[in-house]
Scaffold this motif. Structure first.
Motif, PDB file in Angstrom:
ATOM      1  N   ALA A  11      11.356 -12.399   1.232  1.00 48.63           N
ATOM      2  CA  ALA A  11      12.459 -11.638   0.643  1.00 48.63           C
ATOM      3  C   ALA A  11      12.306 -11.612  -0.875  1.00 48.63           C
ATOM      4  O   ALA A  11      12.059 -12.633  -1.516  1.00 48.63           O
ATOM      5  CB  ALA A  11      13.788 -12.261   1.038  1.00 48.63           C
ATOM      6  N   GLY A  12      12.431 -10.437  -1.446  1.00 47.01           N
ATOM      7  CA  GLY A  12      12.364 -10.277  -2.895  1.00 47.01           C
ATOM      8  C   GLY A  12      10.966 -10.135  -3.455  1.00 47.01           C
ATOM      9  O   GLY A  12      10.800  -9.910  -4.649  1.00 47.01           O
ATOM     10  N   ILE A  13       9.955 -10.276  -2.617  1.00 50.38           N
ATOM     11  CA  ILE A  13       8.587 -10.109  -3.097  1.00 50.38           C
ATOM     12  C   ILE A  13       8.222  -8.637  -2.976  1.00 50.38           C
ATOM     13  O   ILE A  13       8.244  -8.061  -1.884  1.00 50.38           O
ATOM     14  CB  ILE A  13       7.589 -10.982  -2.303  1.00 50.38           C
ATOM     15  N   LYS A  14       7.900  -8.047  -4.089  1.00 48.79           N
ATOM     16  CA  LYS A  14       7.583  -6.622  -4.119  1.00 48.79           C
ATOM     17  C   LYS A  14       6.162  -6.394  -3.603  1.00 48.79           C
ATOM     18  O   LYS A  14       5.234  -7.123  -3.953  1.00 48.79           O
ATOM     19  CB  LYS A  14       7.711  -6.092  -5.546  1.00 48.79           C
ATOM     20  N   GLY A  15       6.006  -5.383  -2.758  1.00 48.89           N
ATOM     21  CA  GLY A  15       4.686  -5.044  -2.234  1.00 48.89           C
ATOM     22  C   GLY A  15       3.891  -4.208  -3.225  1.00 48.89           C
ATOM     23  O   GLY A  15       4.413  -3.735  -4.239  1.00 48.89           O
ATOM     24  N   PHE A  16       2.632  -4.037  -2.935  1.00 44.71           N
ATOM     25  CA  PHE A  16       1.769  -3.213  -3.767  1.00 44.71           C
ATOM     26  C   PHE A  16       1.986  -1.741  -3.458  1.00 44.71           C
ATOM     27  O   PHE A  16       2.287  -1.366  -2.320  1.00 44.71           O
ATOM     28  CB  PHE A  16       0.288  -3.571  -3.526  1.00 44.71           C
ATOM     29  N   GLN A  17       1.796  -0.906  -4.462  1.00 45.50           N
ATOM     30  CA  GLN A  17       1.879   0.536  -4.284  1.00 45.50           C
ATOM     31  C   GLN A  17       0.698   0.983  -3.424  1.00 45.50           C
ATOM     32  O   GLN A  17      -0.433   0.579  -3.652  1.00 45.50           O
ATOM     33  CB  GLN A  17       1.824   1.238  -5.644  1.00 45.50           C
ATOM     34  N   GLU A  18       0.976   1.801  -2.414  1.00 51.13           N
ATOM     35  CA  GLU A  18      -0.085   2.289  -1.538  1.00 51.13           C
ATOM     36  C   GLU A  18      -0.149   3.807  -1.597  1.00 51.13           C
ATOM     37  O   GLU A  18       0.867   4.456  -1.814  1.00 51.13           O
ATOM     38  CB  GLU A  18       0.164   1.869  -0.089  1.00 51.13           C
ATOM     39  N   GLU A  19      -1.329   4.323  -1.380  1.00 50.19           N
ATOM     40  CA  GLU A  19      -1.511   5.762  -1.282  1.00 50.19           C
ATOM     41  C   GLU A  19      -1.797   6.098   0.170  1.00 50.19           C
ATOM     42  O   GLU A  19      -2.514   5.374   0.852  1.00 50.19           O
ATOM     43  CB  GLU A  19      -2.672   6.228  -2.155  1.00 50.19           C
ATOM     44  N   GLY A  20      -1.227   7.196   0.627  1.00 51.42           N
ATOM     45  CA  GLY A  20      -1.486   7.630   1.991  1.00 51.42           C
ATOM     46  C   GLY A  20      -2.923   8.079   2.172  1.00 51.42           C
ATOM     47  O   GLY A  20      -3.607   8.441   1.207  1.00 51.42           O
ATOM     48  N   ARG A  21      -3.377   8.029   3.393  1.00 46.93           N
ATOM     49  CA  ARG A  21      -4.729   8.490   3.691  1.00 46.93           C
ATOM     50  C   ARG A  21      -4.788  10.006   3.618  1.00 46.93           C
ATOM     51  O   ARG A  21      -3.848  10.694   3.995  1.00 46.93           O
ATOM     52  CB  ARG A  21      -5.162   8.032   5.078  1.00 46.93           C
ATOM     53  N   ASP A  22      -5.889  10.494   3.159  1.00 50.20           N
ATOM     54  CA  ASP A  22      -6.098  11.929   3.074  1.00 50.20           C
ATOM     55  C   ASP A  22      -7.497  12.222   3.616  1.00 50.20           C
ATOM     56  O   ASP A  22      -8.444  12.374   2.860  1.00 50.20           O
ATOM     57  CB  ASP A  22      -5.954  12.408   1.633  1.00 50.20           C
ATOM     58  N   VAL A  23      -7.590  12.219   4.935  1.00 52.51           N
ATOM     59  CA  VAL A  23      -8.889  12.417   5.572  1.00 52.51           C
ATOM     60  C   VAL A  23      -8.814  13.643   6.473  1.00 52.51           C
ATOM     61  O   VAL A  23      -7.875  13.791   7.254  1.00 52.51           O
ATOM     62  CB  VAL A  23      -9.278  11.184   6.430  1.00 52.51           C
ATOM     63  N   TYR A  24      -9.765  14.504   6.321  1.00 55.45           N
ATOM     64  CA  TYR A  24      -9.864  15.654   7.203  1.00 55.45           C
ATOM     65  C   TYR A  24     -11.146  15.503   8.011  1.00 55.45           C
ATOM     66  O   TYR A  24     -12.224  15.332   7.445  1.00 55.45           O
ATOM     67  CB  TYR A  24      -9.887  16.963   6.411  1.00 55.45           C
TER      68      TYR A  24
END
Length: 122
Positions: A29-42
């Protein structure tokens, strides 16, 4: 990967607290996660065709149904031959909750009718 590990630890902690094994607060609780980028695979046609060529018949059917119905993986797992009515497959999409009807015709109809019950999802 750190976000996945944190989520797993949090889930385990909440499970143990619900079972009465601990009364301590969740350490995540209270620990911020890392920013993630969505996958962009075609997946290009040549890659799809290469996988399809070495797949067994069941996977080929699943790939064809996924491609021809344009549905998400989770929604495909809910497909069931007994749901077919009047040439349509009713689907309630898991992600959006939207209810749609997929016309089972053309190539999709061929895949559905040629696949055996053992290979049909659901």
């Amino acid at each position: 990967m750190a976000n996945r590990k944190k989520a797993l630890l949090s889930h385990i902690w909440n499970f143990t607290r619900n079972k009465g094994l601990t009364k301590l607060p969740n350490p995540c609780a209270g620990i911020k996660g890392f920013q993630e980028e969505g996958r962009d695979v075609y997946i290009e046609d040549h890659i799809y065709n290469a996988v399809w060529a070495v797949a067994d018949q069941g996977l080929q059917d699943a790939m064809d149904i996924a491609y021809l119905s344009a549905q998400r993986k989770g929604d495909l797992l809910d497909f069931n031959r007994s749901d077919l009515k009047d040439g349509h497959l009713p689907v309630e999409q898991n992600k959006t909750g939207k209810k749609i009807r997929i016309a089972v015709e053309g190539q999709l109809e061929a895949v559905v009718t040629e696949s055996t019950a053992a290979r049909w999802p659901g």
